[in-house]
Design a protein around this motif. Structure first.
Motif, PDB file in Angstrom:
ATOM      1  N   SER A  94       0.838  -1.193   0.000  1.00 28.12           N
ATOM      2  CA  SER A  94       0.000   0.000   0.000  1.00 28.12           C
ATOM      3  C   SER A  94       0.872   1.242   0.000  1.00 28.12           C
ATOM      4  N   PRO A 106      -3.807   6.321   4.465  1.00 26.21           N
ATOM      5  CA  PRO A 106      -3.675   5.514   3.250  1.00 26.21           C
ATOM      6  C   PRO A 106      -4.241   6.231   2.028  1.00 26.21           C
ATOM      7  N   ASN A 109      -4.596   1.329  -1.557  1.00 24.64           N
ATOM      8  CA  ASN A 109      -4.619   0.044  -0.863  1.00 24.64           C
ATOM      9  C   ASN A 109      -4.417  -1.086  -1.864  1.00 24.64           C
ATOM     10  N   GLU A 110      -3.378  -0.963  -2.641  1.00 26.78           N
ATOM     11  CA  GLU A 110      -3.020  -1.929  -3.668  1.00 26.78           C
ATOM     12  C   GLU A 110      -1.503  -2.116  -3.626  1.00 26.78           C
TER      13      GLU A 110
END
Length: 367
Positions: A94, A106, A109-110
């Protein structure tokens, strides 16, 4: 072969694209979809001198950390504050950005391999090196921004603002095929119009160029060609190559590992001069025992060691390098390509420190 190592200015093309989805699929002069048309133009990216660098405002609490320092993590220099403010930290899972309070939130979120902020719009990122897609995260989940053809790969290089403060995504497109057809091109994607501009050729068969994270108009790349290495300087406003070590007879035969050549592991431009991180040879010991910050002189073809840090081979390596005001930030990785705390160098004082927490580090805008 000598001239093949140049960054070659090429005919500039503008590609009008619907929603940016397949902006990177077209080769120069070729339309690959019924909705994509190519038109010739002579325009290039024009950057504002006041808008191309991330903010170095002190409005954020630079000493506040959402993650306490880990004393067990290897550090190139002593731990210090979060600076510059607005940093982006990421790893394989992330990415998160520092806000005005100094806390991190954040943003993607990958899996993240490379990321750049598009001011007031979101973040562009890649999940894998030379992948076929560059994604846009604007808050509602990733969407495709640029998609390459099956025989192409993309390398995200950064985001700059033009004179009208329109963001342009800078990336390289690598096209493979027969060896004579292998080519890499630095390109600019206008986030407002969807146009793609070819800026300069950056590589071919057995040659290529790597850049530090691009935040400004004046950039430097480290090229390699069949074991030869060097530096090339590029003006993004004109697409012109303004310097290349291969043009200097003292440096035109630099080979990978040559002690007297600017064989840097990362390089950038600060205050008009080229800076690079490279090895430091210990004459008394007879081996390399440090990595150092060098200032390269384009007139004499020599470089001056400014700072150095102890280096045990396999413990830490520069992963990227970029500039924010008087600060030079070096993203650090270990021998297994995992992130370490980033190194910050204050060029006005010569002080250096590492960031409080681990993570690959990139610039961000405070907004």
């Amino acid at each position: 072969m000598k001239h093949a190592r140049h960054l070659v200015p090429i005919v500039v093309l503008a590609v009008a694209c619907g929603s940016g989805g397949d902006a990177a699929q077209s080769s120069p002069g070729t339309s690959t979809t019924s909705t994509t048309t190519d038109t010739s133009t002579t325009s290039a990216v024009t950057n504002s001198s006041t808008a191309t660098s991330p903010s170095t405002s002190d409005s954020a609490s630079a000493t506040t950390s959402s993650t306490p320092p880990d004393p067990g993590v290897h550090r190139v220099a002593p731990a210090g504050p979060w600076a510059p403010p607005g940093l982006i930290l990421f790893d394989a899972g992330s990415a998160r950005k520092q806000g005005h309070t100094g806390e991190f939130s954040p943003v993607v979120n990958e899996p993240v391999h490379e990321i750049a902020e598009v001011p007031l719009e979101g973040f562009v990122f890649q999940s894998e090196p030379r992948s076929q897609r560059i994604w846009l995260e604007a808050g509602d989940g990733p969407t495709e921004l640029l998609v390459a053809a099956p025989n192409q790969g993309l390398t995200l290089e950064g985001v700059v603002l033009d004179d009208a403060e329109v963001p342009h995504v800078l990336y390289q497109r690598h096209t493979s095929g027969d060896v004579e057809q292998t080519v890499s091109v630095l390109r600019s994607y206008n986030t407002e119009t969807g146009e793609v501009t070819d800026v300069a050729g950056t590589g071919g068969w057995e040659s290529g160029t790597s850049f530090g994270h691009i935040t400004g108009n004046d950039i430097v790349g480290r090229w390699s060609s069949e074991g030869f290495v060097g530096l090339t300087r590029l003006d993004l406003e004109t697409g012109e190559e303004t310097y290349n070590t291969v043009d200097d007879p003292r440096l035109d035969t630099c080979f990978d590992g040559d002690r007297d050549c600017p064989d840097y592991r990362a390089a950038t431009v600060w205050d008009g001069v080229v800076l690079g991180i490279g090895t430091v040879w210990n004459d008394q010991a007879g081996y390399v025992d440090a990595l150092g910050l060098y200032q390269f002189d384009e007139f004499s073809g020599t470089h001056t060691l400014l700072l150095s840090w102890p280096w045990d081979n396999g413990v830490w390596y520069p992963e990227d390098m970029w500039v924010a005001g008087d600060l030079v930030v070096v993203s650090i990785e270990d021998g297994d390509f995992a992130p370490l705390p980033g190194l910050v160098i204050d060029m006005s004082t010569g002080d250096s420190w590492t960031l409080p927490s681990t993570g690959f580090v990139r610039p961000g805008w405070l907004s």
